[in-house]
Structure formats: structure tokens, C-alpha cells
Design a protein around this motif. Structure first.
Motif, PDB file in Angstrom:
ATOM      1  N   UNK A   1       5.619   2.469  89.734  1.00 18.72           N
ATOM      2  CA  UNK A   1       4.817   2.315  88.782  1.00 18.72           C
ATOM      3  C   UNK A   1       3.343   1.743  89.462  1.00 18.72           C
ATOM      4  N   UNK A   2       2.858   2.474  90.050  1.00 18.22           N
ATOM      5  CA  UNK A   2       1.412   2.307  90.934  1.00 18.22           C
ATOM      6  C   UNK A   2      -0.123   1.643  90.209  1.00 18.22           C
ATOM      7  N   UNK A   3       0.246   2.292  88.846  1.00 20.24           N
ATOM      8  CA  UNK A   3      -0.954   2.047  88.142  1.00 20.24           C
ATOM      9  C   UNK A   3      -0.901   0.426  87.223  1.00 20.24           C
ATOM     10  N   UNK A   4       0.692   0.193  87.118  1.00 27.02           N
ATOM     11  CA  UNK A   4       0.626  -1.383  86.140  1.00 27.02           C
ATOM     12  C   UNK A   4      -0.860  -2.284  86.952  1.00 27.02           C
ATOM     13  N   UNK A   5      -0.937  -2.312  85.484  1.00 28.70           N
ATOM     14  CA  UNK A   5      -2.470  -3.451  85.275  1.00 28.70           C
ATOM     15  C   UNK A   5      -1.656  -5.088  85.017  1.00 28.70           C
ATOM     16  N   UNK A   6      -0.648  -5.026  83.740  1.00 32.59           N
ATOM     17  CA  UNK A   6      -0.311  -5.620  83.276  1.00 32.59           C
ATOM     18  C   UNK A   6       1.165  -6.116  82.771  1.00 32.59           C
ATOM     19  N   UNK A   7       1.777  -6.942  83.768  1.00 34.54           N
ATOM     20  CA  UNK A   7       2.971  -7.034  83.287  1.00 34.54           C
ATOM     21  C   UNK A   7       3.425  -8.498  83.239  1.00 34.54           C
ATOM     22  N   UNK A   8       4.510  -8.779  82.250  1.00 33.70           N
ATOM     23  CA  UNK A   8       5.028  -9.613  81.691  1.00 33.70           C
ATOM     24  C   UNK A   8       6.181  -9.513  81.371  1.00 33.70           C
ATOM     25  N   UNK A   9       6.890 -11.202  82.497  1.00 35.15           N
ATOM     26  CA  UNK A   9       8.430 -11.126  81.908  1.00 35.15           C
ATOM     27  C   UNK A   9       8.681 -12.602  81.293  1.00 35.15           C
ATOM     28  N   UNK A  10       7.720 -13.074  80.565  1.00 36.15           N
ATOM     29  CA  UNK A  10       7.763 -14.390  80.406  1.00 36.15           C
ATOM     30  C   UNK A  10       8.842 -14.555  79.226  1.00 36.15           C
ATOM     31  N   UNK A  11       9.778 -15.830  79.581  1.00 32.86           N
ATOM     32  CA  UNK A  11      11.218 -16.531  78.898  1.00 32.86           C
ATOM     33  C   UNK A  11      12.121 -15.509  79.163  1.00 32.86           C
TER      34      UNK A  11
END
Length: 271
Positions: free
Chosen positions: A25-35
Motif C-alpha cells: 500500500x505504498x500510496x497511502x495518505x491517510x490511515x485510521x485505526x481509531x478505537x
């Protein structure tokens, strides 16, 4: 197709214990693992995400540390760790995030760790002090603002049990800081060097019940919150008073004087 993903949101994944490998996933700009309350490990490949601008790990209650190569995230602008109540260690590479502007770590246990980051010429005295201090137990080591990137614009460390020792005497390394939230911390005094934060606009010290006094504050300040600072009895040298300063002073039970605004004189009993 995975290589095209720019946003990955796995928030509220209660069964997730480890993040995926981000190599595909080299182009990821936003990553969410909230909660993700059972998340215990972030895969080391996160350091390869050269385009990542936002990482949200809020309320990951079982996360104890971050990969050391997180400092490789040269594009990261926002890092959210609030509510990671078991987070006791910040990687020494954190200060290498040259684009980091917003860092929120409210209600974390980072007061138990001390990560000295940045060049020794800027924070040499803090580094030498830490190296020469015997470390008998984890509780004798404290988090320091010296561990943070000089590019920060907003810093929130509410309710982190930070004491005066966690704040370096020289705050010059945070010269771009506009918002500083230290609410609900057992701070007694702030260093005089805080007036050197020439970009600071908002300072939050609400519920700092041990705060005794305030030093001279920067002229850029336009919002000061000292709500429920129950040990504060006098405030002097406030910038922009009666002009642009928004001042929250409710429930400061001992406060009898704000220089230039009011002075409460005790009434003597006449017998």
C-alpha cells in the motif's frame, strides 16, 4: 488495486490485534485505526509509507509502543495518539518527522518515558542530564517536550501527568507552535522561555490545580485558559489584556489579582 489506495480506515475494528503489512500500500495518505481497543502492534512497514500525511491511533488502549522507523514518515503532518492509555514509549526517531504539525497524545502514559530527539546542539543539556541520571525504574524516567519535532504547530498533552521536569528550560525548539494544550497536568510552574514561543496563540492550562504562577507570556497570545487553576493567586504580565486576549479564569478560588484588570483587597474585621 491495493497499490492505488490512498485512504485506509479500520477504525473500531475491535478484533484487530496487529495492523496489516503496508508494503503493498505504498500510496497511502491517510490511515485510521481509531478505537481499535485490542491493537497491540503497528507493523514496521509503516515506515515505508512516504506519502502518509495522517495517522490516527486514538483510543488504541492496548498499544504500548510505535515502530522505531516511524521517523521515516517525512510527509506525516498529523499524528493522533490520544487515549492510548498504555503508551509508555515514544520512538527516539519521532523528532525526525520534518513535516509534523499536529501531535495529540492526551491521556497517555508517556510521562513514564523520556525520548530525546533532535540534534544535540539544540537539546544537549537535556540529553546530558538524562544520560547522567541513574534510571532505577521506569517511573523515574519522564517524557520531555524536547522529544518533539520543531515543525509542530499544535501540541496537545492533556491529562498526561506531566510535571515541571517534563518541560525543558529552553522551549526555543518549538518556535512554530501556535497551540499548546497542557490541561489537567500537575505543573507548578512554566519556564520563562515560554515567552520565546513567538507564534503561540492559544495556551490551555485548565485544571492544572498545582499551578502557582505564570511567567511572562508571548505577545502573540490571544487565548489563555486557566479555568480551575485552584492554586493560582496572582497573574501578571498578560499580553494583549483588554484588547484581543480571550481569558478563561472561572473557578480560580485563590486568584486575587490580575495585573491591569483587578485587585481584590481583603476586608479587615473592625471591632
Amino acid at each position: 488495486m491495493l497499490r492505488l489506495f490512498k485512504i485506509l480506515d479500520l477504525s473500531h475494528s475491535n478484533r484487530l490485534t496487529n495492523t496489516p503489512d503496508f508494503s503493498e500500500l505504498p500510496n497511502l495518505e491517510r490511515l485510521f485505526f481509531k478505537d481499535c481497543i485490542n491493537l497491540i502492534e503497528v507493523h514496521g512497514s509503516i515506515g515505508e509509507l512516504g506519502r502518509l500525511v495522517l495517522l490516527n491511533l486514538e483510543t488504541c488502549k492496548n498499544l504500548k509502543k510505535l515502530p522505531h522507523n516511524i521517523g521515516h514518515l517525512k510527509s506525516l503532518e498529523k499524528l493522533f495518539l490520544s487515549g492510548c492509555s498504555k503508551l509508555i514509549e515514544l520512538p527516539t526517531e519521532l523528532g525526525k518527522m520534518e513535516s509534523l504539525k499536529v501531535f495529540e497524545a492526551d491521556e497517555t502514559a508517556i510521562h513514564q518515558s523520556l525520548s530525546i530527539i533532535g540534534e544535540e546542539k539544540s537539546w544537549g543539556s537535556v540529553l546530558r542530564s538524562w544520560m547522567l541520571t541513574p534510571r532505577k525504574s521506569p517511573t523515574s524516567i519522564r517524557f520531555s517536550l524536547a522529544s518533539l519535532s520543531c515543525s509542530l504547530v499544535s501540541l496537545s498533552l492533556e491529562d498526561c501527568n506531566l510535571s515541571d521536569d517534563a518541560i525543558p528550560k529552553d522551549l526555543g525548539g518549538l518556535s512554530l507552535l501556535q497551540h499548546l494544550d497542557l490541561n489537567k497536568n500537575p505543573i507548578c510552574n512554566l519556564p520563562d522561555s515560554i515567552r520565546g514561543l513567538t507564534a503561540l496563540q492559544k495556551l490551555e492550562l485548565a485544571h492544572c490545580t498545582k499551578l502557582h504562577s505564570l511567567p511572562e507570556l508571548p505577545m502573540s497570545l490571544n487565548n489563555l485558559n486557566i479555568h480551575k487553576c485552584s492554586s493560582l493567586d496572582m497573574v501578571t504580565n498578560l499580553p494583549n489584556l483588554l484588547r484581543s486576549l480571550v481569558l478563561a479564569i472561572t473557578s480560580c478560588d485563590r486568584l486575587v489579582e490580575i495585573q491591569g484588570l483587578f485587585n481584590l483587597v481583603p476586608i479587615k474585621n473592625i471591632n
